[in-house]
Enzyme design. Structure first.
Site, mmCIF file in Angstrom:
data_model
loop_
_atom_site.group_PDB
_atom_site.id
_atom_site.type_symbol
_atom_site.label_atom_id
_atom_site.label_comp_id
_atom_site.label_asym_id
_atom_site.label_seq_id
_atom_site.Cartn_x
_atom_site.Cartn_y
_atom_site.Cartn_z
ATOM 1 N N LYS A 269 0.715 -1.068 -0.042
ATOM 2 C CA LYS A 269 -0.049 -0.019 -0.051
ATOM 3 C C LYS A 269 0.802 1.173 0.020
ATOM 4 O O LYS A 269 2.017 1.278 0.368
ATOM 5 C CB LYS A 269 -0.851 -0.031 1.110
ATOM 6 C CG LYS A 269 -1.919 -0.894 1.124
ATOM 7 C CD LYS A 269 -2.914 -0.751 2.376
ATOM 8 C CE LYS A 269 -4.106 -1.852 2.419
ATOM 9 N NZ LYS A 269 -4.989 -1.640 3.428
ATOM 10 N N HIS B 150 2.019 6.497 2.907
ATOM 11 C CA HIS B 150 1.444 7.985 3.037
ATOM 12 C C HIS B 150 2.025 8.812 4.222
ATOM 13 O O HIS B 150 2.803 8.457 4.910
ATOM 14 C CB HIS B 150 -0.168 8.002 3.170
ATOM 15 C CG HIS B 150 -0.480 7.304 4.276
ATOM 16 N ND1 HIS B 150 -0.501 7.755 5.739
ATOM 17 C CD2 HIS B 150 -1.038 5.796 4.484
ATOM 18 C CE1 HIS B 150 -0.937 6.754 6.634
ATOM 19 N NE2 HIS B 150 -1.447 5.780 6.029
ATOM 20 N N HIS C 139 2.442 7.776 7.808
ATOM 21 C CA HIS C 139 3.490 6.572 7.936
ATOM 22 C C HIS C 139 4.937 7.652 8.287
ATOM 23 O O HIS C 139 5.738 7.207 8.890
ATOM 24 C CB HIS C 139 3.796 5.771 6.800
ATOM 25 C CG HIS C 139 2.741 4.807 6.771
ATOM 26 N ND1 HIS C 139 2.010 4.521 5.529
ATOM 27 C CD2 HIS C 139 2.224 3.862 7.805
ATOM 28 C CE1 HIS C 139 1.189 3.451 5.818
ATOM 29 N NE2 HIS C 139 1.309 3.284 7.219
#
Length: 579
Positions: free
Chosen positions: A139, A142, A145
């Site tokens: 994933k 973003h 994180h």
């Protein structure tokens, strides 16, 4: 050296009131720097003494303040003692302030400045496990994180600087139903060649395609469920593909973390606890905490007695584990393996409820150490975009920061003389990212602003780096003047005293940061120090001054350089010597 003065004042108070010195230390604090020439250096809170039982809680506060102040007389260390507004103020002998505050510098104690403090020594020390960053494989990495990564790194650095043994853990999202989708999707849309060229990008594209297909096709949903079942059953082919995805993702993450100056002692993940999760379910059942709903899911009732029912699902109806089940297993595993004194989870505020339930369940299972577990939540970042659009991976953010910083630096004449412009631009860009993120309360959302973040003037990471590099240049140019011996009477101007008064607050700032794990206290301290240094450059020139004056001033600037560098490193910023 603030500790020397704090202890001296505490000893004076202890003799006067016949109480132990330790009773006064929490009530003493260094005053923020003031432009007033006669400003005091420390103040004593009468309210704190009343709360601590040193003074009677009843009676008139001002009368108590005046009464205690009248019993205290100035001496060779304290040149003035005044009272007012529930405070007693202490002004230190100026020459002694200069001498003691600059004593540690140049004697090999620079990096330990402020850390050998009564305030900090009173803090508990032990083994601290910090879990941070924790991206989900396949994933997008973003902004959340990124925040988790730099906040967790700061907490690890802070705890380590204060004498704790720190275990830095990256707990990857590498298990769960999304891997069913990824495995099934890769069979249909994946390409090993693309995986070799740009692993994270390709896995992300496959995951998006698989999600879109699952919305249209029941076959894809079924294939995803089947792949995850194979993973849970440890079937060789499914595990082999999953391991490939995990390994290449971790390799890629490590490369990006290296750019950030971040490292981890342990790479863990949900997958490590997939089998232990089933054991946790058995423990919950044996303690009578597990219930089965009419839908076949297994839940734990966490509602306080008499309150509305609040349950947490720990097992799906098909018997597969959930995120919280694996988190329970992970916490139990870590307690047994590391015997930590404190465990800190750094995630966004949307997971606050999850961690509250996690800690509640651990306590219900009889694990009292759950009280030593803490969740540090943070707010969301709005508007983090590059010129090419929405941010997908952390690399995109770092590339953009470096690119924009390079452009800004190209406008400066001095930049063209540098050998490592790319590396410098990257480090300054990262400093700017960190300071923008850390200036306010972590829980607050904020809007990302490239232009404001990268300004050379104002309260930015660029300004911090410029301040440090300018000090390094000054010290380098005057290398022959450096000496541990200097005349303190040559640094009695208010500009010098202001910097040293600010130094008095360093251990208090670290203590405050250790209490609430907020980096804003240290950021604001360093930005204020940088502004004081900027004034000192104008008002206390080294070049052209008499040798003994130049030597004393260089001692002051060297001390300021050390304190600035120490604080920057705790924040996770690499101090630059040139820019």
């Amino acid at each position: 050296m603030a500790s020397f003065f704090r202890r001296t004042i505490a000893a004076k108070l202890a003799r006067t009131l016949q109480q132990p010195e330790e009773a006064f230390l929490p009530a003493l604090s260094a005053l923020p720097v003031s432009k007033r020439q006669q400003a005091a250096d420390f103040r004593l809170s009468i309210s704190a003494l009343r709360t601590g039982g040193v003074l009677p809680s009843g009676g008139d506060t001002q009368a108590q303040t005046d009464g205690l102040a009248s019993q205290l007389t100035p001496d060779t260390v304290l040149e003035a003692i005044t009272a007012g507004g529930g405070w007693i103020n202490f002004k230190i002998n100026r020459k002694l302030l200069v001498q003691k505050m600059l004593e540690p510098f140049g004697n090999g104690e620079d990096e330990r400045f402020g850390l050998n403090s009564d305030l900090l020594n009173a803090l508990k020390r032990g083994t601290v496990l910090v879990e941070y960053s924790s991206p989900n494989i396949a994933k997008k990495f973003h902004a959340g994180h990124l925040r988790s990564t730099i906040i967790g790194n700061f907490i690890g650095n802070l705890k380590q600087s204060l004498g704790n043994s720190v275990i830095r853990m990256n707990y990857l999202g590498d298990w769960g139903m999304q891997f069913g989708l990824l495995g099934a999707g890769f069979a249909q849309f994946g390409c090993q060649e693309k995986l070799k060229r740009n692993a994270l990008q390709h896995l992300f594209e496959v995951y998006v395609q698989a999600n879109q297909e699952a919305e249209r096709s029941e076959d894809m949903k079924q294939a995803a469920r089947e792949f995850f079942r194979q993973l849970e059953q440890h079937e060789r082919e499914a595990l082999s593909l999953w391991k490939q995805f995990r390994d290449i993702s971790v390799d890629e993450y490590q490369r990006v973390y290296k750019r950030l100056g971040v490292h981890f002692d342990v790479y863990s993940g949900e997958s490590f606890h997939r089998d232990e999760a089933q054991e946790v379910v058995q423990q919950l059942r044996s303690r009578g905490l597990l219930e089965t709903t009419e839908h076949g899911t297994s839940v734990v009732d966490l509602s306080p007695a008499g309150d509305a029912r609040s349950v947490c699902v720990v097992l799906r109806s098909d018997g597969t584990s959930l995120y919280i089940t694996r988190d329970l297993a992970a916490a139990l595993h870590r307690s047994g393996k590391y015997s930590f004194d404190e465990m800190i989870y750094v995630t966004d505020k949307n997971q606050t409820s999850h961690f509250r339930q996690l800690f509640q369940m651990l306590l219900a299972m009889g694990h009292s150490w759950a009280d030593r577990c803490k969740h540090v939540p943070f707010g969301l970042v709005r508007g983090m975009k590059t010129r090419s659009g929405e941010v997908l991976f952390l690399d995109d953010v770092l590339d953009e920061a470096r690119s924009r910083m390079l452009h800004n630096m190209s406008q400066s004449k001095t930049t063209r003389q540098m050998d490592n412009i790319q590396d410098t631009a990257e480090k300054v860009g990262i400093s700017a990212l960190i300071v923008q993120d850390f200036k306010g309360p972590l829980l607050s959302d904020y809007t990302f602003d490239w232009d404001r973040m990268l300004q050379a003037q104002g309260d930015t990471g660029v300004f911090l780096q410029y301040s440090h590099a300018r000090l390094c240049s000054l010290i380098q140019k005057n290398g022959g003047l450096e000496s541990s011996a200097f005349d303190p009477s040559l640094l009695l101007e208010q500009t010098s005293i202001g910097i040293l008064q600010h130094f008095l607050r360093y251990d208090e700032v670290l203590h405050q940061s250790a209490q609430d794990l907020q980096p804003k206290h240290l950021v604001n301290f360093l930005l204020k120090l940088s502004h004081l240094i900027a004034s000192a450059h104008k008002e206390l020139p080294v070049k052209g001054s008499a040798p003994d004056v130049a030597q004393a001033r260089l001692k002051l600037f060297s001390g300021a350089c050390s304190v600035l560098a120490n604080g920057m490193r705790i924040l996770g910023i690499t101090p630059l010597e040139k820019m």
